[in-house]
Design a protein around this motif. Sequence first.
Motif, PDB file in Angstrom:
ATOM      1  N   ARG A 158      -4.078  11.187  -0.858  1.00  0.00           N
ATOM      2  CA  ARG A 158      -4.668  12.534  -1.242  1.00  0.00           C
ATOM      3  C   ARG A 158      -5.629  12.641  -2.280  1.00  0.00           C
ATOM      4  O   ARG A 158      -6.133  13.750  -2.350  1.00  0.00           O
ATOM      5  N   THR A 159      -6.325  11.615  -2.714  1.00  0.00           N
ATOM      6  CA  THR A 159      -7.350  11.644  -3.449  1.00  0.00           C
ATOM      7  C   THR A 159      -8.444  10.715  -3.066  1.00  0.00           C
ATOM      8  O   THR A 159      -8.182   9.788  -2.165  1.00  0.00           O
ATOM      9  N   PRO A 160      -9.791  11.074  -3.146  1.00  0.00           N
ATOM     10  CA  PRO A 160     -10.833  10.081  -3.082  1.00  0.00           C
ATOM     11  C   PRO A 160     -10.648   8.484  -3.521  1.00  0.00           C
ATOM     12  O   PRO A 160     -10.662   7.467  -2.682  1.00  0.00           O
ATOM     13  N   ALA A 161      -9.934   8.610  -4.622  1.00  0.00           N
ATOM     14  CA  ALA A 161      -9.608   7.086  -5.039  1.00  0.00           C
ATOM     15  C   ALA A 161      -8.827   6.203  -4.402  1.00  0.00           C
ATOM     16  O   ALA A 161      -8.757   5.120  -4.032  1.00  0.00           O
ATOM     17  N   GLN A 162      -7.378   7.152  -3.920  1.00  0.00           N
ATOM     18  CA  GLN A 162      -6.479   6.433  -3.039  1.00  0.00           C
ATOM     19  C   GLN A 162      -7.128   6.023  -1.746  1.00  0.00           C
ATOM     20  O   GLN A 162      -6.908   5.067  -1.205  1.00  0.00           O
ATOM     21  N   ALA A 163      -8.026   6.783  -1.091  1.00  0.00           N
ATOM     22  CA  ALA A 163      -8.765   6.586   0.295  1.00  0.00           C
ATOM     23  C   ALA A 163      -9.372   5.524  -0.075  1.00  0.00           C
ATOM     24  O   ALA A 163      -9.590   4.618   1.279  1.00  0.00           O
ATOM     25  N   ALA A 164     -10.478   5.425  -1.067  1.00  0.00           N
ATOM     26  CA  ALA A 164     -11.353   4.187  -1.214  1.00  0.00           C
ATOM     27  C   ALA A 164     -10.396   2.771  -1.429  1.00  0.00           C
ATOM     28  O   ALA A 164     -10.711   1.955  -0.941  1.00  0.00           O
ATOM     29  N   ARG A 165      -9.268   2.856  -2.121  1.00  0.00           N
ATOM     30  CA  ARG A 165      -8.303   1.934  -2.178  1.00  0.00           C
ATOM     31  C   ARG A 165      -7.925   1.384  -0.758  1.00  0.00           C
ATOM     32  O   ARG A 165      -7.650   0.340  -0.663  1.00  0.00           O
ATOM     33  N   GLY A 204     -14.907   2.921  -0.322  1.00  0.00           N
ATOM     34  CA  GLY A 204     -14.200   1.790  -0.595  1.00  0.00           C
ATOM     35  C   GLY A 204     -14.754   0.656   0.357  1.00  0.00           C
ATOM     36  O   GLY A 204     -14.761  -0.559  -0.078  1.00  0.00           O
ATOM     37  N   PHE A 205     -15.369   0.800   1.544  1.00  0.00           N
ATOM     38  CA  PHE A 205     -15.815  -0.078   2.116  1.00  0.00           C
ATOM     39  C   PHE A 205     -17.401  -0.604   1.490  1.00  0.00           C
ATOM     40  O   PHE A 205     -17.321  -1.845   1.611  1.00  0.00           O
ATOM     41  N   ASP A 206     -17.793   0.293   0.757  1.00  0.00           N
ATOM     42  CA  ASP A 206     -19.094  -0.283   0.079  1.00  0.00           C
ATOM     43  C   ASP A 206     -18.865  -1.335  -1.123  1.00  0.00           C
ATOM     44  O   ASP A 206     -19.447  -2.116  -1.074  1.00  0.00           O
ATOM     45  N   ASP A 228       0.894  -1.229   0.016  1.00  0.00           N
ATOM     46  CA  ASP A 228      -0.175   0.083  -0.148  1.00  0.00           C
ATOM     47  C   ASP A 228       0.812   1.239  -0.063  1.00  0.00           C
ATOM     48  O   ASP A 228       0.783   2.382  -0.996  1.00  0.00           O
ATOM     49  N   ILE A 229       1.794   1.399   1.082  1.00  0.00           N
ATOM     50  CA  ILE A 229       2.774   2.229   1.028  1.00  0.00           C
ATOM     51  C   ILE A 229       3.655   2.613  -0.156  1.00  0.00           C
ATOM     52  O   ILE A 229       3.469   3.849  -0.768  1.00  0.00           O
TER      53      ILE A 229
END
Length: 371
Positions: A96-103, A146-148, A35-36
Amino acid sequence: MHSSPRSRRIDEHTIRSLPKAEVHVHLEGTFSLLDILTLAKDNGVRLPGPAATLFDITTHDAFTAPAVTSGGGAGAGAAGLSGFLRFLDWQCGLVRTPAQAARVAYAFAARQSASGVRYSDVIVNPTHWNAWHGRELALMDALASGFDEAEQDGLCAVSIAYSLLRSQSAADAEAVVTDLITRRPHRVVALSVDGDEKVTGRTGEKFRAAFARAAQGGLHRTVHAGESSGPEGVWDAVELLQAERIDHGVRAVEDPALLDRLVGGGISLGVCPRSNVTLGISPSWHEHPLRRLHEAGVLVTLNTDDPAPLGTTLEADWAVAAEQFGFDHADLVGFAARSIDASFADPDTKASLHTELASVAASAVDATTTA
């Protein structure tokens, strides 16, 4: 439970097969090395040291300064707690982005599912996620997406405990609660508070109004206490903050009246033995108060806290606990049942998990009697 303090090690596969919940785990402490590395590459950020030793944060000069701006859970040893918390700030700053947070959220659910966890209350402290300062509820929305997706794919169901930092002001805390109650972000079901009790001192009175408002607004309450502080921190959590669940709480064992209060109120302790031993809260697994708390009748659950930097999984920690404290398979079924009871899952989810657990436990008994 066996009278012997040690028992035969129970296989991790057997533990994974038990449907269970995890209620004391920080999202910030679950980023894998992959992830990192992926996030760092996505954002063009250089690593603070060799990739092979990234989790050995005590070797990183960038993370050893004494000032700490955020608070989480366990770390790389008591001496490395300051550096560990700074490492979390750096790591979460890569999102930094919604897509990264969802991942990141999706990866968490997958990790939990691999350990046999069917439901999790994950703690998220937005003070670590510096790219989202001032947009904390947007972060909650991105994580929830992401949880959804994970749940739609058959992975672990996840709810969020939004955590305050112990050093935040009362006004900040009340503003957070107002936003949570007004906007009702998807999957946020609880208010939490974490951070180093030893550094900040007693903060129950400071957050009393915020937690009262949370209770009135229908949010659950879970509080880090009784880790680096004594029983007084747990008393404050229960009496001042209306805590339904205590994260850690191991120092409660020092106060018989407090144990009676926890048992009488049905207030659970989300205990994390490996974290406590790593941080020096307990000298060793053998000396950890888990067994004494359990025998006192406290509703105790077994959790990982920050599994990635601790290099562990939930099933590994359950296996060590079984060996060190003499728990047999029936005892672990009991821990699984209590984890479901202590969770903030809705009643239907709890009932379904209990039914599944009973079926698995019965199958294990049948296999043993016919062997």
